[in-house]
Design a protein around this motif. Sequence first.
Motif, PDB file in Angstrom:
ATOM      1  N   GLY A 163       0.831  -1.203   0.000  1.00 38.07           N
ATOM      2  CA  GLY A 163       0.000   0.000   0.000  1.00 38.07           C
ATOM      3  C   GLY A 163       0.862   1.249   0.000  1.00 38.07           C
ATOM      4  N   PHE A 164       1.931   1.194   0.753  1.00 40.27           N
ATOM      5  CA  PHE A 164       2.884   2.315   0.816  1.00 40.27           C
ATOM      6  C   PHE A 164       3.529   2.526  -0.556  1.00 40.27           C
ATOM      7  CE2 PHE A 164       6.838   4.413   1.969  1.00 40.27           C
ATOM      8  CZ  PHE A 164       6.398   5.341   2.900  1.00 40.27           C
ATOM      9  N   ARG A 165       3.996   1.445  -1.157  1.00 39.62           N
ATOM     10  CA  ARG A 165       4.631   1.541  -2.481  1.00 39.62           C
ATOM     11  C   ARG A 165       3.651   2.079  -3.524  1.00 39.62           C
ATOM     12  NH1 ARG A 165       9.288  -0.972  -3.736  1.00 39.62           N
ATOM     13  NH2 ARG A 165       8.541  -1.426  -5.835  1.00 39.62           N
ATOM     14  N   SER A 189       5.364  -0.028  -8.108  1.00 38.46           N
ATOM     15  CA  SER A 189       4.610  -1.266  -8.343  1.00 38.46           C
ATOM     16  C   SER A 189       4.644  -2.140  -7.085  1.00 38.46           C
ATOM     17  CB  SER A 189       5.210  -2.031  -9.523  1.00 38.46           C
ATOM     18  OG  SER A 189       6.548  -2.395  -9.223  1.00 38.46           O
ATOM     19  N   ARG A 190       3.770  -3.146  -7.071  1.00 39.71           N
ATOM     20  CA  ARG A 190       3.733  -4.084  -5.944  1.00 39.71           C
ATOM     21  C   ARG A 190       5.050  -4.852  -5.877  1.00 39.71           C
ATOM     22  NH1 ARG A 190      -1.036  -4.738  -3.550  1.00 39.71           N
ATOM     23  NH2 ARG A 190      -0.535  -6.772  -2.685  1.00 39.71           N
ATOM     24  N   MET A 191       5.471  -5.134  -4.657  1.00 42.40           N
ATOM     25  CA  MET A 191       6.660  -5.946  -4.428  1.00 42.40           C
ATOM     26  C   MET A 191       6.196  -7.331  -3.987  1.00 42.40           C
ATOM     27  SD  MET A 191      10.072  -6.026  -4.116  1.00 42.40           S
ATOM     28  CE  MET A 191      10.614  -4.349  -3.936  1.00 42.40           C
ATOM     29  N   MET A 192       6.822  -8.352  -4.471  1.00 44.88           N
ATOM     30  CA  MET A 192       6.456  -9.722  -4.102  1.00 44.88           C
ATOM     31  C   MET A 192       7.317 -10.143  -2.902  1.00 44.88           C
ATOM     32  SD  MET A 192       5.839 -11.129  -7.979  1.00 44.88           S
ATOM     33  CE  MET A 192       5.845 -12.818  -7.535  1.00 44.88           C
ATOM     34  N   TYR A 193       7.003  -9.575  -1.749  1.00 44.28           N
ATOM     35  CA  TYR A 193       7.794  -9.809  -0.539  1.00 44.28           C
ATOM     36  C   TYR A 193       7.816 -11.275  -0.119  1.00 44.28           C
ATOM     37  CZ  TYR A 193       7.775  -4.746   0.193  1.00 44.28           C
ATOM     38  OH  TYR A 193       7.943  -3.396   0.059  1.00 44.28           O
ATOM     39  N   GLU A 194       6.779 -12.007  -0.468  1.00 42.05           N
ATOM     40  CA  GLU A 194       6.709 -13.400  -0.026  1.00 42.05           C
ATOM     41  C   GLU A 194       7.680 -14.308  -0.767  1.00 42.05           C
ATOM     42  OE1 GLU A 194       2.997 -12.859  -2.671  1.00 42.05           O
ATOM     43  OE2 GLU A 194       4.393 -11.613  -1.576  1.00 42.05           O
ATOM     44  N   TYR A 195       8.316 -13.806  -1.819  1.00 39.17           N
ATOM     45  CA  TYR A 195       9.257 -14.614  -2.603  1.00 39.17           C
ATOM     46  C   TYR A 195      10.675 -14.124  -2.379  1.00 39.17           C
ATOM     47  CZ  TYR A 195       4.985 -16.162  -4.778  1.00 39.17           C
ATOM     48  OH  TYR A 195       3.735 -16.667  -4.989  1.00 39.17           O
ATOM     49  N   VAL A 196      11.181 -14.400  -1.214  1.00 40.89           N
ATOM     50  CA  VAL A 196      12.539 -13.988  -0.870  1.00 40.89           C
ATOM     51  C   VAL A 196      13.513 -15.014  -1.437  1.00 40.89           C
ATOM     52  CG1 VAL A 196      14.138 -13.584   1.042  1.00 40.89           C
ATOM     53  CG2 VAL A 196      11.762 -12.867   1.226  1.00 40.89           C
TER      54      VAL A 196
END
Length: 153
Positions: A116-118, A124-131
């Motif tokens: 939401g911040f980004r 664009s959305r960051m895919m944080y769950e794919y580290v």
Amino acid sequence: MFNEIDPEFFLKVQSLFNERICMFLCRLGDPAKQGRNTNLTLESLLDTSAETDASVKTALEPLLKDFRASTKKFRDLRNKYYGHYDRESELGSTRALFTRAEVETALRALREFMNGFRLHFGESRMMYEYVVTNSNGERLMWALRHSEVNPDG
């Protein structure tokens, strides 16, 4: 396999991981200020960003509220066990730990806040769950298997 090799050691490791996860999630949801100290939290990120764009706070406060709701159980654990020794809790029933699903729920709420911040600032959305890491534990598993089969090296 871990429990076969040294159950007490890996139980202690799991307990330490649980405590670190709990403390990490709680710290992110703490208030921006406590007493005269300013904390590095999601709320302080909002406060600092609102100095240049007041609409960010209005847009993201609901997501911060969702994150805090998803971490209530973690804060209760921190306040009763990890951060303090609550007398009644320590002398009472066994400690109610959290589940992997509860961690995932909290992390999902954190990802929603950060995305939401980004998005608010045109990213664009960051895919944080794919580290991506260099190790997924396979080297540890190999070493443990090797030592189990051939304890002398």
